[in-house]
Design a protein around this motif. Structure first.
Motif, short mmCIF file in Angstrom:
data_model
loop_
_atom_site.label_atom_id
_atom_site.label_comp_id
_atom_site.label_asym_id
_atom_site.label_seq_id
_atom_site.Cartn_x
_atom_site.Cartn_y
_atom_site.Cartn_z
N GLY A 192 9.59 41.10 45.71
CA GLY A 192 10.67 40.18 46.24
C GLY A 192 10.35 39.81 47.81
N HIS A 193 9.64 40.66 48.59
CA HIS A 193 9.46 40.63 49.81
C HIS A 193 8.19 39.88 50.11
N THR A 194 7.42 39.45 49.32
CA THR A 194 6.26 38.35 49.45
C THR A 194 6.94 37.13 49.82
N GLN A 196 16.29 33.77 56.38
CA GLN A 196 16.15 35.01 56.73
C GLN A 196 16.26 36.12 55.62
N CYS A 197 15.60 36.88 55.27
CA CYS A 197 15.83 38.03 54.13
C CYS A 197 16.48 39.32 54.96
N GLN A 198 17.19 40.18 53.92
CA GLN A 198 17.62 41.27 54.32
C GLN A 198 16.47 42.34 54.98
N CYS A 199 15.36 42.07 54.83
CA CYS A 199 14.31 42.87 55.33
C CYS A 199 13.86 42.45 56.85
N GLY A 200 14.39 41.33 57.24
CA GLY A 200 14.20 40.74 58.70
C GLY A 200 13.21 39.67 58.63
N GLY A 217 11.75 33.49 54.37
CA GLY A 217 11.46 32.98 53.48
C GLY A 217 10.66 33.99 52.28
N CYS A 218 11.18 35.25 51.99
CA CYS A 218 10.75 36.17 50.99
C CYS A 218 11.16 35.53 49.82
N LEU A 219 10.45 35.74 48.81
CA LEU A 219 10.72 35.42 47.46
C LEU A 219 12.16 35.88 47.10
ZN LIG Z 1 12.42 40.21 52.47
#
Ligand SMILES: [Zn+2]
Length: 422
Positions: A267-269, A277-281, A284-286
């Motif tokens: 999911g973070h590719t 922005q994704c929760q990982c920082g 555009g993560c999947l």
């Molecule tokens: Zn992510």
């Protein structure tokens, strides 16, 4: 009966050594004798191919016919395998067929997930003989869930099998794991006390058997592969779509090594560096396009911007809209929901084609909510196929999982069987 006669003749010239028959547990160890390695190989091939003839075993092992007969006889004597009818004749008598004795030993698979905790009893063919589930809610603390697991296993060992018949217990869990130490480090989707839970140690201590832990999607890949694809391919990806996007991989017929704390890395590719922005920082993560929270928040955002949708009447406030309601609206022809879901599925298809590009896999299993609706599933597959057209020789099979709800629990049991046989 030519084969039985041959077996007797061979036995006359090649007596079985030591008078000790093999048991499955003898197949484990780093310093197996060459005979034990041969027995393990033959047993493993019969397990893999379900039903095989002596000629097929000779062909696959490249052992001489008498050697193969001798090994098969020992496995028959040990009751690790049994005869299973006769095959087609190629001129002479019909050949005997062999299969593993599936009820020789048993394994228990446990799957701990956001929705349910599941305990299954499996035989060596990974057939589910017993299954019990606990619906997970806010009351399902680690202690309470462990109590459910322990009492279920106690019931199995009282009512269904003897302790001596149990090979071990496999556990599948989402979240961050220490697979070597058998510890659930954390799980975002369970209650707060699911932190540093030494689950393998506790069950090992309680039941005095082997206990192993790994991620749910990884084990779902293993179970699905061994049960349904092992004979035909040596590479497979199993993707799970839900609140996070996860993936388990098989390469060269084996589970690809995983570290236990990056189960959701699929999911973070990054699909688009200019994306949200994704929760990982990262941006555009999947996951920001194709997870359940992403789809829900896109629907909510567009309704708040004034677009019409059937789900407006289904949830109050609209922020509480469920994925099931969105999919129901898609079925009713709702344009907004159909548009959002179609985009999410397209992005997911791109993510899957990236997996194929990187790993050259030929079988992709699409699990989770992306497989729950034909419109979603077809969009994912179509998008992935379109991108793979660049390589005309690349033939990838896309499928839905055959074990939808209990795949991770079956895979957890499979992890134990593999430990003894591979
Ligand atoms: Zn992510």
């Amino acid at each position: 009966m030519i084969e039985l006669r041959t077996i007797r003749l061979i036995r006359h010239y090649y007596p079985i050594g030591c008078g000790v028959t093999t048991v499955l547990e003898d197949f484990v160890g780093r310093t197996l004798s060459s005979k034990m390695k041969s027995l393990k190989l033959v047993y493993g091939l019969i397990r893999k191919h379900h039903i095989v003839s002596m000629a097929e075993l000779v062909d696959m092992t490249k052992y001489k016919y008498p050697s193969c007969v001798r090994l098969v006889e020992e496995l028959l004597e040990a009751q690790l395998i049994c005869e299973n009818g006769v095959g087609e004749s190629s001129g002479g008598r019909k050949p005997f067929l062999y299969t593993i004795h599936s009820n020789y030993r048993y394994v228990i698979g446990v799957a701990i997930a956001q929705g349910y905790t599941r305990v299954v009893l499996l035989n060596l063919n990974l057939d589910v003989l017993h299954e019990r589930v606990l619906k997970m809610d806010a009351n399902c603390t680690a202690a309470m869930t462990l109590q459910f697991i322990v009492s279920e296993i106690e019931w199995i060992l009282t009512e269904r099998i003897a302790s001596s018949e149990l090979l071990g217990i496999g556990i599948a869990a989402a979240g961050s794991l220490d697979t070597k130490a058998g510890i659930i480090q954390s799980n975002l989707y369970l209650t707060d006390d699911w932190a540093h839970v030494r689950i393998a140690e506790q069950l090992q201590h309680r039941f005095n058997t082997m206990v192993k832990l790994n991620n749910g999607s990884v084990l779902a890949a293993l179970g699905e592969y061994r049960k349904n694809y092992w004979k035909d391919t040596d590479s497979l990806a199993y993707t799970v779509s839900g609140f996070s996007l996860r993936c388990g991989m098989i390469a060269n017929g084996q589970l690809l090594r995983n570290n236990g704390y990056m189960e959701d890395s699929f999911g973070h590719t990054v699909i688009d560096i200019h994306g949200p922005q994704c929760q990982c920082g990262a941006f555009g993560c999947l996951e920001t396009y194709a997870s359940i929270p992403a789809i829900r928040s896109e629907v909510v955002k567009r309704i708040k911007q004034g677009e019409a949708s059937l789900v407006t009447d289904m949830a109050d406030p609209i922020e509480r809209v469920h994925m099931e309601e969105i999919l129901h609206a898609v079925e009713q022809g709702d344009r907004l929901c159909r548009d959002v879901v179609e985009k999410a599925a397209s992005y997911y298809g791109i993510g899957i084609s990236n997996l194929v590009f990187m790993n050259h896999i030929d079988t992709v299993i699409i699990g989770g909510f992306m497989a729950s609706h034909p419109f979603l599933y077809d969009t994912v597959v179509q998008t992935a196929r379109q991108r793979l057209l660049h390589y005309p020789k690349c033939h990838v099979t896309f499928s839905k999982p055959q074990s939808t709800y209990n795949g991770a629990a079956i895979g957890a049991g499979c992890m134990i069987v593999d430990h003894f046989i591979l």
